[in-house]
Design a protein around this motif. Structure first.
Motif, mmCIF file in Angstrom:
data_model
loop_
_atom_site.group_PDB
_atom_site.id
_atom_site.type_symbol
_atom_site.label_atom_id
_atom_site.label_comp_id
_atom_site.label_asym_id
_atom_site.label_seq_id
_atom_site.Cartn_x
_atom_site.Cartn_y
_atom_site.Cartn_z
ATOM 1 N N THR A 187 -6.510 -1.955 -7.844
ATOM 2 C CA THR A 187 -7.289 -2.781 -6.977
ATOM 3 C C THR A 187 -8.174 -2.028 -6.060
ATOM 4 O OG1 THR A 187 -5.666 -3.238 -5.309
ATOM 5 C CG2 THR A 187 -5.748 -4.557 -6.954
ATOM 6 N N GLU A 188 -8.890 -2.847 -5.323
ATOM 7 C CA GLU A 188 -9.864 -2.126 -4.026
ATOM 8 C C GLU A 188 -9.130 -1.915 -2.929
ATOM 9 O OE1 GLU A 188 -13.427 -1.685 -4.551
ATOM 10 O OE2 GLU A 188 -12.647 -2.134 -6.460
ATOM 11 N N ASN A 189 -7.818 -2.706 -2.750
ATOM 12 C CA ASN A 189 -6.729 -2.451 -1.701
ATOM 13 C C ASN A 189 -5.947 -1.288 -1.726
ATOM 14 O OD1 ASN A 189 -5.085 -2.619 0.549
ATOM 15 N ND2 ASN A 189 -5.249 -4.983 0.375
ATOM 16 N N PRO A 190 -6.126 -0.151 -0.747
ATOM 17 C CA PRO A 190 -5.183 0.953 -1.354
ATOM 18 C C PRO A 190 -3.957 0.431 -0.734
ATOM 19 C CG PRO A 190 -6.606 1.171 0.817
ATOM 20 C CD PRO A 190 -7.241 -0.163 0.146
ATOM 21 N N GLU A 191 -3.512 -0.535 -0.145
ATOM 22 C CA GLU A 191 -2.021 -0.648 0.478
ATOM 23 C C GLU A 191 -1.302 -1.328 -1.001
ATOM 24 O OE1 GLU A 191 -0.979 -2.729 3.883
ATOM 25 O OE2 GLU A 191 1.054 -1.874 3.695
ATOM 26 N N ILE A 192 -2.083 -2.238 -1.396
ATOM 27 C CA ILE A 192 -1.602 -2.832 -2.760
ATOM 28 C C ILE A 192 -1.352 -1.695 -3.663
ATOM 29 C CG2 ILE A 192 -2.071 -4.312 -4.690
ATOM 30 C CD1 ILE A 192 -3.423 -6.092 -2.706
ATOM 31 N N ASN A 193 -2.265 -0.889 -3.963
ATOM 32 C CA ASN A 193 -2.154 0.324 -4.834
ATOM 33 C C ASN A 193 -0.796 1.089 -4.670
ATOM 34 O OD1 ASN A 193 -4.285 -0.835 -6.086
ATOM 35 N ND2 ASN A 193 -5.822 0.922 -5.248
ATOM 36 N N ARG A 194 -0.853 1.421 -3.446
ATOM 37 C CA ARG A 194 0.490 2.241 -2.731
ATOM 38 C C ARG A 194 1.512 1.425 -3.331
ATOM 39 N NH1 ARG A 194 -2.641 3.689 1.513
ATOM 40 N NH2 ARG A 194 -1.881 2.281 2.864
ATOM 41 N N LEU A 195 1.757 0.324 -2.877
ATOM 42 C CA LEU A 195 2.807 -0.588 -3.108
ATOM 43 C C LEU A 195 3.506 -0.724 -4.582
ATOM 44 C CD1 LEU A 195 5.090 -2.595 -2.063
ATOM 45 C CD2 LEU A 195 3.501 -4.441 -2.211
ATOM 46 N N LEU A 196 2.357 -1.097 -5.248
ATOM 47 C CA LEU A 196 2.564 -1.239 -6.810
ATOM 48 C C LEU A 196 2.674 0.270 -7.508
ATOM 49 C CD1 LEU A 196 0.383 -4.557 -7.380
ATOM 50 C CD2 LEU A 196 2.962 -4.168 -6.869
ATOM 51 N N GLY A 197 2.440 1.210 -6.995
ATOM 52 C CA GLY A 197 2.552 2.739 -7.616
ATOM 53 C C GLY A 197 1.442 3.284 -8.276
ATOM 54 N N THR A 198 0.337 2.334 -8.256
ATOM 55 C CA THR A 198 -0.892 3.128 -8.760
ATOM 56 C C THR A 198 -1.636 4.336 -7.816
ATOM 57 O OG1 THR A 198 -2.102 1.258 -8.099
ATOM 58 C CG2 THR A 198 -1.591 1.200 -10.370
ATOM 59 N N GLU A 199 -1.116 4.401 -6.591
ATOM 60 C CA GLU A 199 -1.263 5.358 -5.851
ATOM 61 C C GLU A 199 -0.378 5.801 -5.262
ATOM 62 O OE1 GLU A 199 -5.810 3.732 -4.215
ATOM 63 O OE2 GLU A 199 -4.656 4.997 -2.840
ATOM 64 N N GLY A 200 -0.550 7.180 -4.598
ATOM 65 C CA GLY A 200 0.714 7.744 -3.687
ATOM 66 C C GLY A 200 2.056 7.884 -4.568
ATOM 67 N N ASN A 201 2.854 8.121 -3.970
ATOM 68 C CA ASN A 201 4.280 8.344 -4.554
ATOM 69 C C ASN A 201 5.306 7.783 -3.584
ATOM 70 O OD1 ASN A 201 4.135 10.147 -2.309
ATOM 71 N ND2 ASN A 201 5.062 11.896 -3.277
ATOM 72 N N LEU A 202 5.048 6.463 -3.210
ATOM 73 C CA LEU A 202 6.172 5.821 -2.560
ATOM 74 C C LEU A 202 7.700 5.755 -3.389
ATOM 75 C CD1 LEU A 202 4.450 2.941 -0.976
ATOM 76 C CD2 LEU A 202 4.911 5.151 0.024
ATOM 77 N N GLU A 256 8.704 7.663 -5.744
ATOM 78 C CA GLU A 256 9.475 8.827 -5.904
ATOM 79 C C GLU A 256 10.053 8.961 -4.609
ATOM 80 O OE1 GLU A 256 7.863 13.814 -5.888
ATOM 81 O OE2 GLU A 256 6.584 12.030 -6.899
ATOM 82 N N MET A 257 9.649 8.843 -3.255
ATOM 83 C CA MET A 257 10.275 9.053 -2.068
ATOM 84 C C MET A 257 11.459 8.231 -1.738
ATOM 85 S SD MET A 257 7.205 8.577 0.932
ATOM 86 C CE MET A 257 5.581 9.355 0.454
ATOM 87 N N LEU A 258 11.568 7.199 -2.570
ATOM 88 C CA LEU A 258 12.835 6.431 -2.433
ATOM 89 C C LEU A 258 14.005 6.861 -3.569
ATOM 90 C CD1 LEU A 258 11.824 2.449 -2.083
ATOM 91 C CD2 LEU A 258 13.344 3.854 -0.518
ATOM 92 N N GLY A 259 13.237 7.738 -4.382
ATOM 93 C CA GLY A 259 13.999 8.331 -5.563
ATOM 94 C C GLY A 259 14.144 7.174 -6.761
ATOM 95 N N LEU A 260 13.134 6.310 -6.811
ATOM 96 C CA LEU A 260 12.725 5.384 -7.814
ATOM 97 C C LEU A 260 11.709 5.773 -8.580
ATOM 98 C CD1 LEU A 260 13.514 2.139 -5.840
ATOM 99 C CD2 LEU A 260 15.257 3.459 -7.298
ATOM 100 N N ASP A 261 11.353 4.870 -9.696
ATOM 101 C CA ASP A 261 10.245 5.023 -10.576
ATOM 102 C C ASP A 261 9.140 4.473 -9.570
ATOM 103 O OD1 ASP A 261 11.745 5.714 -12.416
ATOM 104 O OD2 ASP A 261 11.977 3.720 -13.320
ATOM 105 N N ALA A 262 7.853 5.086 -10.347
ATOM 106 C CA ALA A 262 6.474 4.666 -9.443
ATOM 107 C C ALA A 262 6.425 2.963 -9.524
ATOM 108 C CB ALA A 262 5.614 5.189 -9.878
ATOM 109 N N ASP A 263 6.718 2.428 -10.507
ATOM 110 C CA ASP A 263 6.545 0.910 -10.504
ATOM 111 C C ASP A 263 7.717 -0.062 -10.113
ATOM 112 O OD1 ASP A 263 8.273 1.213 -12.504
ATOM 113 O OD2 ASP A 263 7.402 0.571 -14.037
ATOM 114 N N TRP A 264 8.413 0.717 -8.964
ATOM 115 C CA TRP A 264 9.781 -0.061 -8.496
ATOM 116 C C TRP A 264 9.309 -1.463 -7.885
ATOM 117 C CZ3 TRP A 264 10.216 -1.064 -3.143
ATOM 118 C CH2 TRP A 264 9.355 -0.385 -2.612
ATOM 119 N N ALA A 265 8.260 -1.400 -7.193
ATOM 120 C CA ALA A 265 7.988 -2.572 -6.451
ATOM 121 C C ALA A 265 7.617 -3.802 -7.600
ATOM 122 C CB ALA A 265 6.971 -2.468 -5.554
ATOM 123 N N GLN A 266 6.542 -3.223 -8.725
ATOM 124 C CA GLN A 266 6.204 -4.112 -9.564
ATOM 125 C C GLN A 266 7.523 -4.741 -10.391
ATOM 126 O OE1 GLN A 266 3.748 -2.783 -12.639
ATOM 127 N NE2 GLN A 266 2.864 -1.280 -11.419
#
Lengths: 442, 338
Positions: free
Chosen positions: B266-281, B283-293
């Motif tokens: 999406t256009e919204n970077p926070e949504i992208n970070r949350l849903l794993g399309t941007e950044g590596n949140l 990975e920091m938790l020790g989970l897959d990128a799509d954990w929040a999805q």
């Protein structure tokens, strides 16, 4: 002259008693209306009984079997012109939840990729009846069935928990190993040494060989049932399982404890007395809390000691202590002459117990034993305090469903009915047994 | 006295648990199953349905965590706990997390050595009373008989409230909610007091709910939330941020309906970070990128879970109230995903 007699020459035939002294009328005159005071009492009592039954019937006889929730029941009552919180019974909850009240969370095939497994507890309890038949009705069924009774303790866990059949087979082989060692050693050494070595070899077998054997055989030929977690047990199935295990194990353990308490051997006697007095001195609920919370803490982290197994152990220990005292009462009631008679026949201790003492002592104790059984069976509902879903705890869970929140009488009534069937059955059986074993000593 | 014994047992439990802490996250992954402690039955929060499947507001938290960690919301073993066994079950490691309408208090957090991962429902103690008594405020309840569950914080709160307002009451001790309902309907007590959510659920079962009112006074704070063992911060973070993801998703407008669309980017970077399309949140938790999805696909965002289990269209019928987003005047406030 001679054909005239002033006195009857033949006896009159017996007349029926007057109609007012026999049959229903006679019984009622004798028992219900034997005087003005008793007549009044009878009528007053009858009035209240009829009122009660009519109220109950009015409440229970409502077409709510197919209702899917309490509001639907309310709609039905409204159509019937009834209002109020207890306008009628909402039987829909029983219609929807009776499988849950009977089987708890046992796999019922609704989850994807699972099949209905509820035939297994049903089969296990049907086989239980078969296994009990030669013990309970020894005069009516073939004696050969007793071999099945011996095998049943290994069949039941397999049916209920599933897994490979080789595990119970390997466990059963442990008893065979112990017995063979015992018999073999008996030829060369004393009985005590043979017994100890026999037990030790059986324990070694269970500790080391059994799991190897069962996993080895399972890899060749699995013969496995779908494993079921203990957490899935619930409802009456849980109560009956705990009850059967505790009842089945507490009788032999209780006999041993009772004999131990009367023993001349100081250590054996002290151990038995301490055990019995300790267990009888603490409430079952405390033991259950120990089973559910303290054991968790004492055991090394990561060990997973099955919660139901812990409950089995605690309830069995509890029942055994009470059983031991009941049987000790039976032993104490036997005249010393019986013990002396056994000695004078040259029987050794175990022969005397088996042939002379126990048959009489157990017969005397039957009412007490069955009372203990019934008590244990009802005590199984205490497991609700540690979060297991016995029928009573299930009512709480069922009320937590917004559809059925607020229903009390229907659920408790259903559970009370089922408990009554089981407990009344046991009590009737004990009376039958007493009559059967009656040898006219009283 | 009851409490001191209980706390003593828990101290032992805490020591044992300290030794056991070897990475709950790794344990859960290795086991491929989350052991989640739940209540044995509380309307709207946790209850088994006719097929034995657990449903409810607390259950949804378990499902979201299981989905975030293991990718499948069904990989949960629900361990029913009672009020007495819940803390030992958690301390001894029998369960990985407890989602059982447990109030976050100082002593539970500090003394019992647990870590509250957040608040999933802000509750408070209220009063229910028949309308015909004509009472409009709890302060008019002088000389009332009150049905109250013994041995709970509600009992202490009630005593505090009445003492502070210098009014007297007569308690009618009861054990369970079902018993309270029967007593209240039989007029054995004038007032029933417990958590407001429980009062609403109980009132909904009455033949004549309109004839009973829940008084406006809320006399206690009962923040209910999931908790984990103290000292395992990686696992605590997973539970905390899964809960935050559910709350944050509602604020960001991510629902189960548009999740797939938003996850595409999406256009919204926070949504992208949350849903794993941007950044590596992840990975920091020790989970897959799509954990929040995954967590969101289990039951939707916080608002959807609320509406489905305890919202105004359900028999429990609770308004969002304090549990609305901070933007709507509530207390829900997820920290930024950055």
């Amino acid at each position: 002259m001679s054909d005239i007699s002033f006195v009857r020459t033949e006896m009159l035939p017996q007349k029926d008693p007057p109609a007012s002294a026999v049959g229903v009328v006679g019984w009622m005159r004798a028992n219900l209306f034997s005087g003005w005071f008793n007549s009044i009492l009878t009528l007053v009592a009858l009035y209240f009984v009829i009122q009660l039954l009519m109220g109950l019937f009015h409440w229970a006889w409502v077409p709510t079997w197919s209702a899917a929730s309490l509001p639907e029941c309310r709609d039905i009552f409204e159509q019937l012109g009834r209002t109020g919180h207890n306008a009628g019974a909402c039987w829909g909850v029983i219609a929807e939840r009776w499988p849950q009240l009977l089987f708890g969370f046992y796999p019922n095939g609704t989850e994807e990729g699972t099949v209905d497994q509820r035939w297994r507890p049903i089969l296990a309890f049907v086989l239980l009846a078969v296994a009990l038949a030669p013990i309970l009705y020894s005069d009516r069924v073939s004696g050969k069935l007793i071999y099945f009774s011996g095998a049943y303790p290994f069949i039941m866990p397999w049916l209920l928990w599933g897994g490979t059949i080789w595990t119970p087979v390997a466990v059963a082989l442990g008893f065979v190993v112990g017995f063979v060692v015992y018999k073999w050693l008996l030829k060369s050494t004393s009985e005590l040494i043979a017994l100890i070595v026999g037990v030790v070899s059986a324990v070694l077998w269970w500790m080391f060989a059994a799991s190897l054997l069962s996993s080895g055989l399972a890899s060749i030929m699995p013969l496995a049932l779908e494993p079921v977690q203990s957490r899935a047990f619930g409802g009456f199935m849980l109560s009956i399982t705990i009850g059967v295990v505790a009842i089945g194990l507490s009788l032999p353990i209780g006999i041993v404890l009772a004999l131990g308490r009367q023993s001349d051997l100081l250590i054996v006697k002290t151990l038995c007395v301490c055990f019995i007095e300790f267990i009888r001195g603490v409430p079952l609920i405390t033991l259950l809390f120990v089973a559910s919370t303290l054991l968790n803490i004492f055991m090394p982290p990561g060990t997973n000691f099955d919660i139901i197994m812990r409950v089995f152990i605690m309830v069995t220990l509890f029942a055994s202590a009470y059983m031991a005292e009941v049987i000790r009462g039976g032993l104490a009631a036997l005249p010393t002459g019986q013990y002396e008679g056994a000695d004078s026949l040259g029987l050794n201790y175990w022969q005397a117990q088996r042939l002379i003492i126990m048959p009489q002592a157990l017969k005397i104790s039957i009412p007490g034993i069955v009372s203990t059984f019934i008590g244990v069976f009802k005590d199984t509902t205490l497991v609700s305090v540690i979060g297991l879903f016995d029928p009573l705890n299930l009512t709480n869970a069922i009320r937590a469903d917004a559809d059925w929140n607020g229903l009390v009488w229907e659920l408790y009534g259903f559970i009370a009915f089922l408990f009554f069937v089981f407990c009344f059955g046991m009590s009737r059986y004990s009376m039958y047994l007493e009559r059967k074993l009656q040898t006219g000593h009283r | 006295m009851n409490n001191s014994v209980f706390f003593g047992a828990l101290t032992v439990a805490g020591l044992a648990a300290g030794a056991a802490a070897a990475g709950t996250l790794d344990d859960v992954k290795a086991r491929d199953q989350l052991n989640c402690g739940v209540s044995t039955g509380l309307v709207g929060f946790s209850a088994p349905n006719a097929n034995g499947e657990w449903e409810g507001f607390d259950i949804a938290v378990c499902r979201a965590v299981a989905a975030a960690v293991l990718g499948d919301p069904n990989k949960v073993e629900y361990v029913p706990t009672t009020g007495k066994t819940r803390f030992t079950a958690l301390a001894s490691g029998e369960i990985d997390m407890l989602a059982r309408n447990t109030t976050w208090t100082f002593s539970r957090d500090v003394d019992l050595k647990f870590e509250f991962a957040g608040v999933n429902y802000y509750d408070g103690q209220g009063f229910m009373i028949p309308k015909e008594l004509g009472v409009s405020s709890a302060k008019e309840l002088d000389f009332a008989t009150v049905c109250i569950q013994t041995g709970t914080t509600t009992e202490l709160n009630l005593a505090d409230f009445f003492r502070a307002n210098n009014i007297t009451y007569e308690p009618v001790p009861i054990e369970t909610n079902a018993e309270a309902r029967q007593q209240y309907l039989a007029n054995a007590c004038d007032v029933y007091t417990t958590d407001a959510s429980g009062l609403a659920a109980t009132r909904a079962t009455f033949d004549d709910p309109g004839n009973h009112v829940i008084l406006p006074e809320i006399i206690s704070k009962e923040p209910l939330g999931p908790l984990v063992r103290h000292g395992d911060n990686e696992w605590g973070d997973v539970v905390r941020w899964t809960l935050n993801a559910l709350v944050g998703a509602e604020e960001l407008g991510i629902t189960s309906a548009n999740l797939a669309e938003k996850a595409a980017g999406t256009e919204n970077p926070e949504i992208n970070r949350l849903l794993g399309t941007e950044g590596n949140l992840g990975e920091m938790l020790g989970l897959d990128a799509d954990w929040a999805q995954n967590a969101l696909s289990a039951g939707g965002n916080y608002g959807e879970i609320f509406a489905k289990n305890i919202g105004e269209d359900t028999p429990v019928g609770l308004a969002r109230g304090l549990n609305a987003q901070w933007t709507d005047g509530g207390l829900l406030y997820a920290p930024p995903f950055r």
